[in-house]
Design an enzyme around this catalytic site. Sequence first.
Site, PDB file in Angstrom:
ATOM      1  N   LYS A   1      -8.832  29.042  15.949  1.00  0.00           N
ATOM      2  CA  LYS A   1      -9.812  29.067  17.049  1.00  0.00           C
ATOM      3  C   LYS A   1     -10.730  27.845  17.015  1.00  0.00           C
ATOM      4  O   LYS A   1     -11.020  27.250  18.054  1.00  0.00           O
ATOM      5  CB  LYS A   1     -10.623  30.365  16.913  1.00  0.00           C
ATOM      6  CG  LYS A   1     -11.808  30.518  17.813  1.00  0.00           C
ATOM      7  CD  LYS A   1     -12.278  31.961  17.825  1.00  0.00           C
ATOM      8  CE  LYS A   1     -13.310  32.279  16.754  1.00  0.00           C
ATOM      9  NZ  LYS A   1     -14.661  31.781  17.048  1.00  0.00           N
TER      10      LYS A   1
ATOM     11  N   SER B   1     -24.078  24.175   9.061  1.00  0.00           N
ATOM     12  CA  SER B   1     -23.455  24.698  10.277  1.00  0.00           C
ATOM     13  C   SER B   1     -22.618  23.626  10.961  1.00  0.00           C
ATOM     14  O   SER B   1     -23.143  22.597  11.385  1.00  0.00           O
ATOM     15  CB  SER B   1     -24.536  25.199  11.240  1.00  0.00           C
ATOM     16  OG  SER B   1     -23.991  25.329  12.534  1.00  0.00           O
TER      17      SER B   1
ATOM     18  N   GLN C   1     -21.207  24.014  13.795  1.00  0.00           N
ATOM     19  CA  GLN C   1     -21.519  24.007  15.226  1.00  0.00           C
ATOM     20  C   GLN C   1     -22.693  23.064  15.501  1.00  0.00           C
ATOM     21  O   GLN C   1     -22.674  22.291  16.451  1.00  0.00           O
ATOM     22  CB  GLN C   1     -21.855  25.431  15.689  1.00  0.00           C
ATOM     23  CG  GLN C   1     -20.642  26.348  15.625  1.00  0.00           C
ATOM     24  CD  GLN C   1     -20.944  27.766  16.063  1.00  0.00           C
ATOM     25  OE1 GLN C   1     -22.085  28.105  16.360  1.00  0.00           O
ATOM     26  NE2 GLN C   1     -19.921  28.611  16.095  1.00  0.00           N
TER      27      GLN C   1
ATOM     28  N   ASP D   1     -17.012  33.213   7.576  1.00  0.00           N
ATOM     29  CA  ASP D   1     -16.354  34.092   8.546  1.00  0.00           C
ATOM     30  C   ASP D   1     -15.518  35.181   7.867  1.00  0.00           C
ATOM     31  O   ASP D   1     -15.149  36.172   8.506  1.00  0.00           O
ATOM     32  CB  ASP D   1     -15.446  33.272   9.474  1.00  0.00           C
ATOM     33  CG  ASP D   1     -16.263  32.462  10.480  1.00  0.00           C
ATOM     34  OD1 ASP D   1     -17.477  32.718  10.614  1.00  0.00           O
ATOM     35  OD2 ASP D   1     -15.678  31.567  11.122  1.00  0.00           O
TER      36      ASP D   1
ATOM     37  N   ARG E   1     -14.571  40.206  14.224  1.00  0.00           N
ATOM     38  CA  ARG E   1     -14.263  40.264  12.782  1.00  0.00           C
ATOM     39  C   ARG E   1     -14.637  41.617  12.177  1.00  0.00           C
ATOM     40  O   ARG E   1     -14.020  42.070  11.217  1.00  0.00           O
ATOM     41  CB  ARG E   1     -14.949  39.120  12.042  1.00  0.00           C
ATOM     42  CG  ARG E   1     -14.481  37.755  12.550  1.00  0.00           C
ATOM     43  CD  ARG E   1     -14.778  36.630  11.585  1.00  0.00           C
ATOM     44  NE  ARG E   1     -14.781  35.353  12.283  1.00  0.00           N
ATOM     45  CZ  ARG E   1     -13.689  34.693  12.661  1.00  0.00           C
ATOM     46  NH1 ARG E   1     -12.499  35.178  12.393  1.00  0.00           N
ATOM     47  NH2 ARG E   1     -13.785  33.540  13.302  1.00  0.00           N
TER      48      ARG E   1
END
Length: 430
Positions: A22, A167, A169, A315, A390
Amino acid sequence: MSSKSVPPARSLSGTIVLTPDKSIAQRAAIFSLLHKGPSTIYNYSQAKDPQTTLQCVQNLGAKVEIEADKISIYGVGREGISALTDELDCGNSGTAMRLLSGLLTGAGLSIKLIGDHSLSRRTMTRIISPLEKMGAHILARNGVFAPLYISRENPLKALEFTLPIPSAQLKSCILLAGLFGEEESCVIETIPSRDHTERLLQLRVETNALGTRRIYSSKSDEIPAQNYRIPGDYSAAAFWLVAGSIVPNSAITLPNVGLNPTRIASLQILKEMGAQIGIIEDNSEFDEPVAELTVQTTELTGIDIPQEWIPNAIDELPILAVAMAFANGDSHIRGAAELRHKETDRIMAITKLLDAIGSSYVEYDDGLSIQGNPNLDFDCAQFESFHDHRIAMASAIAALQGNKLSSIKDAEATAVSYPEFWNHLNLLRH
Ligand code: S3P
């Protein structure tokens, strides 16, 4: 949304071709938009988040053609990006919202970014304050949450930015804005986060003797065409690595799993817990490290996860918590406060999962201690996904260990990252 019934499993065996990665898929789409000309991507993901991102890049001017497992994205280049819609819907995806915010700041487009119920409750402060330093004007609900109205009237300012949290992101957001600057921007990373952005954009990276990384971006960086095959998602593999370890008489093979070193701390954690995982490297078709993984049933032991491993296992912590519940001895997850800022508060969600199977734990602000029990005995557990993919999948794997039918509320959440999950579970049951 409805409940899904999950019967116990006596054994899991077979080969699963995993859903595509992803994180890589979303970057492939965004970077293809930035490249002027065609990019050809094989094995793009059908999951909701990557599809959301693909729609956003089309709304910013990219043309997309789909032919079997090949997608062609005709990018418009940095200068050609335009807002074809008033708003971009990022759905459930933090990666889409944070990366696109950086891109829009750089491009200087005025646009509104919206997200679903979960994304509209995740803090955007981490991107708002550095992007404002780069010249963006960002209006956010309560100053913190989406919808975000992004515009920029003043010239883009280069930024030297030390990541306050590991992070990817946030790192990618700043680097994407930096790609539009006359002067170089630099992100400084002391604790490594996933490095797909710098790999796929071939950005300049300097690493010092202490491991601190400086990653640079500016207008003079050429954006490469994104021509590659996306490997299987390691974060999806982790569910089967745990399932194959704890469900009796199991043997699972997972070909073509992406093993980017910044993603796989949970592989090390599971190995230290005693999991029998085989790794056969095969990079022939891919740009990132890839391997075939095998796993078979074994008794796991508890672990105290070193805190420096947490960012590269973030994750996978929900499914690791399931492994810990069925392990011999206690396990500890600390230094993981970031879990409270994911699709849901995952520390809270893990405690509810553990309650459902009768596992004992202690909750902390930044993690949990879990009292493992290989003979944990439960009947009809009732799980709740909290609309988090998840948590839904971790619940499903825990349910396999019950004596009777369990149920998972809002189990469809799996489609956000792994739409084939329930089919794959059925294929493995024997
Ligand atoms: C992601 C980065 C991680 C991860 C998320 C995907 C990415 O988030 O949890 O699922 O694709 O960059 P943070 O960067 O916020 O830690």
